[in-house]
Design an enzyme around this catalytic site. Structure first.
Site, PDB file in Angstrom:
ATOM      1  N   LEU A   1     -25.912  27.635   0.071  1.00  0.00           N
ATOM      2  CA  LEU A   1     -25.024  26.509   0.329  1.00  0.00           C
ATOM      3  C   LEU A   1     -25.624  25.237  -0.260  1.00  0.00           C
ATOM      4  O   LEU A   1     -25.285  24.835  -1.355  1.00  0.00           O
ATOM      5  CB  LEU A   1     -24.727  26.389   1.829  1.00  0.00           C
ATOM      6  CG  LEU A   1     -23.882  27.561   2.396  1.00  0.00           C
ATOM      7  CD1 LEU A   1     -23.609  27.378   3.877  1.00  0.00           C
ATOM      8  CD2 LEU A   1     -22.577  27.713   1.628  1.00  0.00           C
TER       9      LEU A   1
ATOM     10  N   ASP B   1     -23.031  36.748  -4.060  1.00  0.00           N
ATOM     11  CA  ASP B   1     -24.191  35.982  -4.545  1.00  0.00           C
ATOM     12  C   ASP B   1     -23.771  34.539  -4.820  1.00  0.00           C
ATOM     13  O   ASP B   1     -24.112  33.953  -5.849  1.00  0.00           O
ATOM     14  CB  ASP B   1     -24.811  36.622  -5.786  1.00  0.00           C
ATOM     15  CG  ASP B   1     -26.253  36.183  -6.007  1.00  0.00           C
ATOM     16  OD1 ASP B   1     -26.919  35.845  -5.016  1.00  0.00           O
ATOM     17  OD2 ASP B   1     -26.703  36.162  -7.168  1.00  0.00           O
TER      18      ASP B   1
ATOM     19  N   GLY C   1     -26.282  30.704 -11.876  1.00  0.00           N
ATOM     20  CA  GLY C   1     -25.537  30.822 -10.640  1.00  0.00           C
ATOM     21  C   GLY C   1     -24.049  30.584 -10.783  1.00  0.00           C
ATOM     22  O   GLY C   1     -23.603  29.800 -11.623  1.00  0.00           O
TER      23      GLY C   1
END
Length: 418
Positions: free
Chosen positions: A65, A306, A325
């Site tokens: 997060l 993920d 990411g």
């Protein structure tokens, strides 16, 4: 909140209710009655949704997060709301804040800050101090505070002795070690899969050997020490085979695969779009198909989004400078629906609860009400407007998806998409 969910198709292969259409009456967070045509009663709200399907709550075993420290990427409150709207009753939160979650107080902060959310956080504590791979953390204290496992997100432990000690230490309290597997010396300065595409684009490659060699080492350590090991986000055919063989030998090893590795290949990199820069890197179609086979035959235990929100300053850069990411919660179910049977999806989105030691209530009278609501039908295109996360770095933008999560009922709260 007292509710009656009308005409819900139950998806649960272990239940006698599997594929049956029923009403579910929930009173004060407990399933009071399951049956046909339950009459509406005073004090109850009726929930009727098109083609409503319900399963045991989904669990994502790898979510980042931002808070504490990187609230510009994502906050706990908004991130948990995104998870709920995406169908996840539970998430394992990676220790990637600032400070890194490596002490009892860090875990307690996360548990306290999120205690009123519908989606429940299960923190992963860092395996080594500052996730630097040198000294192990106070894992027992973190376990007592609520940590469900220990690992350094997307960082491999290069010192085999450290991993050996960690595997031995956690056995005193039945702890789980997460061993991200990548040999950093073999990886070198690589940023994408080493192969035809990397050569064509002139980008430095990461061979599959970097992952496979480290998995071999980690499995040897597990065989020596005993204990439990989870290998996250495997990405190669040989990795799957190595883990399958280890399971056959009786080793207590589990693994996950990221959704983007099941659906995307390194061919997406031709435009140098940093949304597709992930770790491990996207691989060729031969590896992707082997991962799918691993999911279907049960070698790969669970599927993860993920989810990793990255701010625009660290993603809108030259390809080699951008952070790895992609976010993945919002697109998770719809993406998987284009690839796998529904029962397999539901099973693999729930299976990690057993691995991480998390309660998994049955959909049965008298049980705690904790389930995911979704519609498996309907094709749609994933657009930026569908993203509720603060960061927008999704590898699935523009992709055709199938089916949507309506939301969840969990912790006595109903969260639904508008």
């Amino acid at each position: 909140m007292n509710l009656i969910f009308k005409n819900a198709v139950i998806i649960d292969k272990d239940s006698q209710l599997n594929n049956q259409t029923v009403d579910i009456q929930v009173e004060n967070g407990i399933i009071k009655k399951i049956g046909k045509n339950i009459a509406t009663a005073d004090g109850y709200e009726t929930i009727e949704l098109e083609n409503l399907h319900i399963s045991k709550g989904w669990f994502d075993s790898s979510v980042n997060l931002g808070e504490p420290g990187y609230e510009d990427r994502e906050t706990l409150a908004n991130g948990l709301n995104v998870a709920a709207l995406s169908g996840f009753t539970d998430i394992a939160l990676q220790p990637t804040g600032n400070p890194i979650a490596e002490k009892q107080a860090d875990i307690s902060f996360l548990m306290t800050k999120s205690m009123h959310a519908a989606t429940k956080i299960h923190p992963i504590g860092a395996l080594t101090k500052n996730s630097e791979g040198r000294d192990i953390t106070e894992m027992f204290d973190m376990k007592n505070a609520g940590a469900v496992a220990f690992g350094d997100y997307n960082k491999s432990i290069s010192d085999a002795a450290i991993l050996k000690i960690a595997l031995q230490y956690v056995q005193d309290f039945d702890g789980l070690v997460i061993a991200y597997s990548q040999d950093d010396k073999i990886k070198g300065k690589g940023i994408v899969h080493e192969g035809v595409v990397s050569t064509q684009l002139g980008l430095k490659g990461i061979p599959t050997l970097a992952e496979e060699l480290q998995i071999v080492r980690n499995l040897y350590l597990l065989e020596y020490t005993g204990g439990k090991m989870h290998i996250p986000t495997v990405s190669t055919a040989k990795s799957v085979k190595l883990i399958k063989d280890a399971k056959a030998k009786g080793l207590n090893v589990t693994c996950s695969v990221a959704i983007h590795h099941l659906l995307l290949t390194d061919n997406t990199l031709t435009d140098f779009d940093t949304r597709y820069k992930v770790a491990p890197p996207l691989r060729p179609d031969t590896e992707r198909k082997a991962l799918i086979k691993g999911v279907l035959d049960g070698t790969i235990d669970c599927i993860t989004s993920d989810h990793n929100p990255i701010d625009i300053e660290n993603k809108k850069l030259e390809f080699d400078l951008a952070k790895d990411g992609t976010i993945g919660l919002e697109s998770a179910f719809g993406a998987l629906q284009t690839l796998l049977p529904l029962d397999v999806i539901v099973e693999r989105l729930n299976a990690a609860k057993a691995i991480f030691g998390i309660e998994n209530p049955e959909i049965a009278e008298g049980a705690t009400a904790s389930f995911t609501l979704f519609n498996p039908e309907g094709n749609w295109t994933f657009e930026k407007t569908d993203i509720k996360s603060k960061s927008k770095n999704s590898a699935f933008l523009g992709q055709q998806l199938k089916g949507k999560a309506y939301g969840i009922y969990n912790q006595g709260k109903l969260i639904l998409n508008n």
